[in-house]
Scaffold this active site. Structure first.
Site, short mmCIF file in Angstrom:
data_model
loop_
_atom_site.label_atom_id
_atom_site.label_comp_id
_atom_site.label_asym_id
_atom_site.label_seq_id
_atom_site.Cartn_x
_atom_site.Cartn_y
_atom_site.Cartn_z
N HIS A 1 -62.38 46.33 76.15
CA HIS A 1 -63.28 46.23 75.17
C HIS A 1 -64.38 45.52 75.17
O HIS A 1 -65.56 45.82 74.73
CB HIS A 1 -62.44 46.10 73.75
CG HIS A 1 -61.28 47.07 73.35
ND1 HIS A 1 -59.92 46.57 73.12
CD2 HIS A 1 -61.23 48.30 73.19
CE1 HIS A 1 -59.35 47.59 72.94
NE2 HIS A 1 -60.05 48.76 72.79
N LYS B 1 -51.87 55.03 62.57
CA LYS B 1 -51.64 54.51 64.18
C LYS B 1 -50.49 53.63 64.13
O LYS B 1 -50.08 53.24 65.27
CB LYS B 1 -52.82 54.05 64.83
CG LYS B 1 -53.40 55.21 65.86
CD LYS B 1 -54.49 54.52 66.55
CE LYS B 1 -54.60 55.11 68.13
NZ LYS B 1 -55.49 54.57 68.86
N ARG C 1 -62.30 55.44 80.21
CA ARG C 1 -61.23 55.08 81.39
C ARG C 1 -61.07 56.31 82.23
O ARG C 1 -61.93 56.97 82.58
CB ARG C 1 -59.92 54.52 80.83
CG ARG C 1 -60.25 53.23 80.25
CD ARG C 1 -59.07 52.65 79.32
NE ARG C 1 -59.15 53.44 78.13
CZ ARG C 1 -58.35 53.30 77.28
NH1 ARG C 1 -57.44 52.43 77.40
NH2 ARG C 1 -58.12 54.15 76.26
N SER D 1 -54.70 48.59 74.97
CA SER D 1 -53.82 47.79 74.04
C SER D 1 -52.58 48.21 74.16
O SER D 1 -51.54 47.40 73.79
CB SER D 1 -54.53 48.00 72.65
OG SER D 1 -55.81 47.70 72.58
P1 ADP Z 1 -59.09 54.31 69.64
O1 ADP Z 1 -57.91 54.04 68.49
O2 ADP Z 1 -60.39 54.57 68.71
O3 ADP Z 1 -58.86 54.96 70.94
P2 ADP Z 1 -59.06 51.74 70.71
O4 ADP Z 1 -59.15 50.16 70.18
O5 ADP Z 1 -57.92 52.14 71.41
O6 ADP Z 1 -59.43 52.67 69.76
O7 ADP Z 1 -60.28 52.10 71.70
C1 ADP Z 1 -61.81 51.91 71.45
C2 ADP Z 1 -62.53 52.51 72.43
O8 ADP Z 1 -62.72 51.68 73.77
C3 ADP Z 1 -62.34 53.76 72.80
O9 ADP Z 1 -63.50 54.65 73.31
C4 ADP Z 1 -61.60 53.65 74.27
O10 ADP Z 1 -61.52 54.72 75.05
C5 ADP Z 1 -62.25 52.55 74.79
N1 ADP Z 1 -61.53 51.42 75.55
C6 ADP Z 1 -60.24 51.02 75.39
N2 ADP Z 1 -59.79 50.46 76.46
C7 ADP Z 1 -60.85 50.28 77.41
C8 ADP Z 1 -60.95 49.66 78.79
N3 ADP Z 1 -60.15 49.06 79.17
N4 ADP Z 1 -62.21 49.97 79.02
C9 ADP Z 1 -63.17 50.72 78.59
N5 ADP Z 1 -63.05 51.21 77.47
C10 ADP Z 1 -61.96 51.15 76.87
#
Ligand code: ADP
Length: 175
Positions: A26, A51, A106, A144
Site C-alpha cells: 500500500h 469485512k 497485483r 493484508s
Molecule cells: P480493499 O478492501 O479495498 O481491497 P485493501 O486495503 O485490501 O482494500 O487494498 C486497497 C488497494 O490497494 C486495492 O486497490 C488493492 O488492490 C491495493 N493493494 C493491496 N495490496 C497491494 C500491494 N501489495 N501492491 C499494490 N497494491 C496493493
C-alpha cells in the site's frame, strides 16, 4: 512546488482501502501516486464492518497516519492525508473534491473485482476516473490478509509491513 498549489488547480486523488493493516505494498502505491499523479492524495480508510477487520477503524487510521507522515517528509510533490469514510466511495470522493480514485493491481486475481468496481463507479459518476498502478514486483504477493495469517502463526512479517504495523500486529495477535 506542487505542495503550494491551491484551490481548483489542485489534482486531488483518493486512495481507498480497508488497510487492515497497511502494508509496504500500500505504501508503495501511496508514494508513487503522490510523486507522479497528484498535488493532494487522500488515503481513505473504509469503516467496512462487513469485512470484519482485525483492527478497529481508529487503529487502522492511526497506522496509516504514522506511515504517511514519513512519506510526506520525503515527498515534496504532494500533500498526503488520511480520512475515514463509511458512505459510498463515489460520494466520499465527491465530498473531498477528488477527481480520480487510485487503486493498486497485483495479480490477475485483483482484476475482476477492480474491473467491476470501476465500471459501477463510472456509472455512478462519469467525472471521477479510476486509475491503476501495477504493484511493484517486490510487493506483488503482499496482502493484508496473508500478513495477518503469517503473523498469527508466528511467522516473520518484517519484510511486508513497516515496524509500527509489525509491533501492533504482534500486540493484537499476542505473538
Ligand atoms: P480493499 O478492501 O479495498 O481491497 P485493501 O486495503 O485490501 O482494500 O487494498 C486497497 C488497494 O490497494 C486495492 O486497490 C488493492 O488492490 C491495493 N493493494 C493491496 N495490496 C497491494 C500491494 N501489495 N501492491 C499494490 N497494491 C496493493
Amino acid at each position: 512546488m506542487a505542495k503550494e498549489k491551491m484551490g481548483n488547480n489542485q489534482r486531488v486523488g483518493i486512495y481507498p482501502g480497508t488497510f487492515d493493516p497497511i502494508t509496504n505494498g500500500h505504501l508503495d502505491i501511496i508514494e508513487r501516486a503522490a510523486r507522479h499523479m497528484c498535488d493532494r492524495l487522500i488515503v481513505s480508510v473504509a469503516i467496512n464492518a462487513g469485512k470484519g477487520p482485525l483492527f478497529s477503524l481508529e487503529e487502522r487510521t492511526n497506522l496509516v497516519r504514522t506511515e504517511i507522515e514519513r512519506i510526506n517528509d520525503r515527498c515534496p510533490e504532494a500533500t498526503i492525508e488520511v480520512r475515514a469514510f463509511d458512505n459510498l466511495l463515489i460520494h466520499h470522493a465527491q465530498d473531498v473534491g477528488a477527481s480520480f480514485i487510485v487503486r493498486g493491481l497485483r495479480a490477475v486475481s485483483d482484476f475482476e473485482y477492480e474491473f467491476q468496481m470501476t465500471g459501477m463507479n463510472a456509472k455512478l459518476n462519469r467525472e471521477i476516473e479510476t486509475v491503476f498502478l501495477m504493484a511493484s514486483d517486490r510487493y506483488q504477493f503482499v496482502s493484508s490478509r496473508f500478513v495477518k495469517e503469517i503473523c498469527s502463526l508466528g511467522g516473520d512479517v518484517s519484510q511486508f509491513v513497516p515496524e509500527s504495523v509489525e509491533a501492533k500486529l504482534r500486540e493484537k495477535l499476542g505473538k
